[in-house]
Design an enzyme around this catalytic site. Structure first.
Site, short mmCIF file in Angstrom:
data_model
loop_
_atom_site.label_atom_id
_atom_site.label_comp_id
_atom_site.label_asym_id
_atom_site.label_seq_id
_atom_site.Cartn_x
_atom_site.Cartn_y
_atom_site.Cartn_z
N ALA A 10 1.89 -1.64 -2.33
CA ALA A 10 0.72 -0.89 -1.70
C ALA A 10 0.58 0.68 -1.85
O ALA A 10 -0.41 1.09 -2.65
CB ALA A 10 0.94 -0.99 0.04
N CYS A 42 1.14 -8.28 4.05
CA CYS A 42 0.79 -8.81 5.43
C CYS A 42 0.41 -9.98 5.43
O CYS A 42 0.33 -10.63 6.57
CB CYS A 42 -0.20 -7.67 5.88
SG CYS A 42 0.03 -5.97 5.49
#
Ligand code: FAD
Length: 443
Positions: A10, A42
């Protein structure tokens, strides 16, 4: 200008993409020790639970697509050392074992966190897992073959998401938690109990106040978990007891760690060593409500820090604004959201706080599908300054937490919240939305 990024998920990929966009003249190289870059960790519980069809769907951009954008992505390359004086990194090729030295002008450490593995969880028994990265998710998926009983250790948000995922896959699930309740780090006690009640209602055997003492196994595979409260049979164990920032490289580079144990960086994501930046889960941030350093490793924070670092490394100007501790997850049909401080956190921070609790429905009670929603709003006694909110409700309804998060960013009060012109129609809300009712009561 040579920009080297360590870690390609990320924060690292946001930085690389942003630096590339900021300036066509920079050379951007990303070293990732794993096999995957640019994916949404996630989403892992939802692939395991079957909501998302396969792990590949979590990938935002493949290495090929990134190379087409002139980002030099190097997989299975682990950065093992930093010489901040010479401005070089040492990189080990995990396939060949060879090492190389790579120069940089700007270096970003976006190395994330590692899951904590208590001594009993360091085992060669098959069927014992952590869930941090995509290969962990694939390993759990492979272990599901023939598994009937799962034991999840740790009832934070990942443990609770996995309780749903593994139940959905037809396993009998036991959830063990050392603390007195589930979701202990996110909510005040009353709300923790409600979450637990819902998870138990869904058939999960939740045992709190339980300490794991060891694992049992047979023929190389786990057969159960020994605890101070007895034995829990299990052929699949997921250990989700927390994370710690990956700081080995920062230490090597002489970069200062903050009071939380994560990397300290200023609002341009610069560390204490010139030319070295840090972003993402390995880095602490400033909490806008308390003004203190916190380590709350979450996706938007990582992406935003990476973006800020990318702009600055490429010669632009961007600042990380800090966070207000907003988080959301779901377990079964229950959405759980929080922002700012809980009552307990506010007291711990030395604030004179009061909380009000409101039970209502997420939209007009007479319109079909109205579901219960609970709001706990926390404010500073006297001044009325908003300190935080916690919401439980039918999944999507708790996204109204964002209204409070927005006000917290601006230092708003319960009066400010009460005055807001929030959207109303019977299928969406009550005329006095539950947030307005809570603000009125707290005012
Ligand atoms: P990471 O994603 O950990 O990436 C760091 C990368 O650096 C890794 O790929 C690692 O291999 C690499 N690396 C480390 N050291 C080296 C080295 N020396 N050399 C080369 N490479 C190295 N957040 C939310 O906000 N909402 C959610 O719903 C949510 N759900 C989650 C569910 C799960 C199961 C998990 C595991 C996380 C979840 N998160 C969620 C957290 C979110 O995924 C993280 O905040 C985000 O991935 C952090 O990104 P990062 O780039 O900082 O670190």
């Amino acid at each position: 200008m040579r920009i080297v990024v360590v870690g390609g998920v990320a924060a690292g990929m946001s930085a690389a993409s942003r630096a590339r966009r900021q300036s066509p003249d920079v050379q951007v190289t990303v070293f990732e020790r794993g096999d995957w870059v640019s994916y949404g960790a996630c989403g892992l519980p939802y692939v395991i639970g079957g909501e998302v069809e396969d792990f590949g769907r979590l990938v935002a951009r493949t290495p090929g697509q990134l190379r087409d954008r002139d980002i030099d992505v190097r997989l299975r390359q682990e950065v093992t050392g930093v010489d901040a004086t010479a401005r070089t990194v040492t990189v080990r090729d995990r396939e060949t074992g060879r090492t190389l030295t790579e120069p940089y002008d700007r270096l970003l450490l976006a190395t994330g966190v590692s899951p904590v593995r208590p001594p009993w969880a360091v085992t060669s028994l098959a069927g014992v897992h952590v869930l941090r990265d995509l290969p962990d998710g694939q390993a759990i998926e492979a272990s599901l073959e023939g598994a009937k009983q799962a034991c999840i250790v740790g009832a934070g948000y990942i443990g609770l998401e996995m309780a749903e995922a593994l139940s959905t896959r037809g396993l009998e699930v036991t959830l063990l938690e050392k603390g007195p309740e589930v979701a202990g780090r996110m909510l005040d006690v009353g709300l923790q109990r409600r979450v637990r009640a819902e998870v138990e209602r869904q058939g999960v055997d939740v045992r709190c106040g339980v300490t794991v003492e060891g694992l049992t196994g047979k023929e190389g595979r786990v057969t159960g978990v020994d605890t101070d409260g007895g034995h829990v049979p299990a052929d699949l164990v997921v250990v989700a007891v927390g994370v710690r920032p990956n700081t080995d490289l920062t230490r090597a580079a002489g970069v200062r760690l903050g009071e939380t144990g994560a990397v300290a960086a200023n609002d341009r994501q610069e560390t204490s060593v010139e030319g070295v930046y840090a972003a993402g889960d390995n880095t602490e941030s400033r909490h806008r409500v308390t003004g203190r350093a916190v380590h709350i490793p979450l996706g938007l924070t990582a992406n935003r820090m990476g973006r800020v670092a990318g702009v600055n490394m490429a010669g632009g100007e961007a600042r990380f604004p800090g966070i207000v501790g907003t988080a959301i997850f779901k377990t079964f049909g229950l959405g759980v959201a929080r922002t700012g401080l809980t009552q307990a956190e506010a007291e711990h921070a030395g604030l004179d706080a009061l909380s009000v609790d409101v039970d209502s429905t997420d939209h007009a009670g007479y319109y079909r599908g109205a579901a219960p929603i609970h709001v706990r709003l926390t404010a500073e006694r006297g001044s009325g300054r908003l300190l935080g909110a916690q919401l439980l409700g039918h999944t999507g309804s708790v996204k109204r937490v964002d209204v409070v998060a927005a006000l917290l960013h601006r230092g708003g009060s319960v009066g400010d919240l009460f005055e807001l012109d929030l959207a109303y129609a019977p299928p969406f809300s009550s005329v006095w939305d539950v947030l307005l009712v809570a603000a009125d009561r707290a005012g």
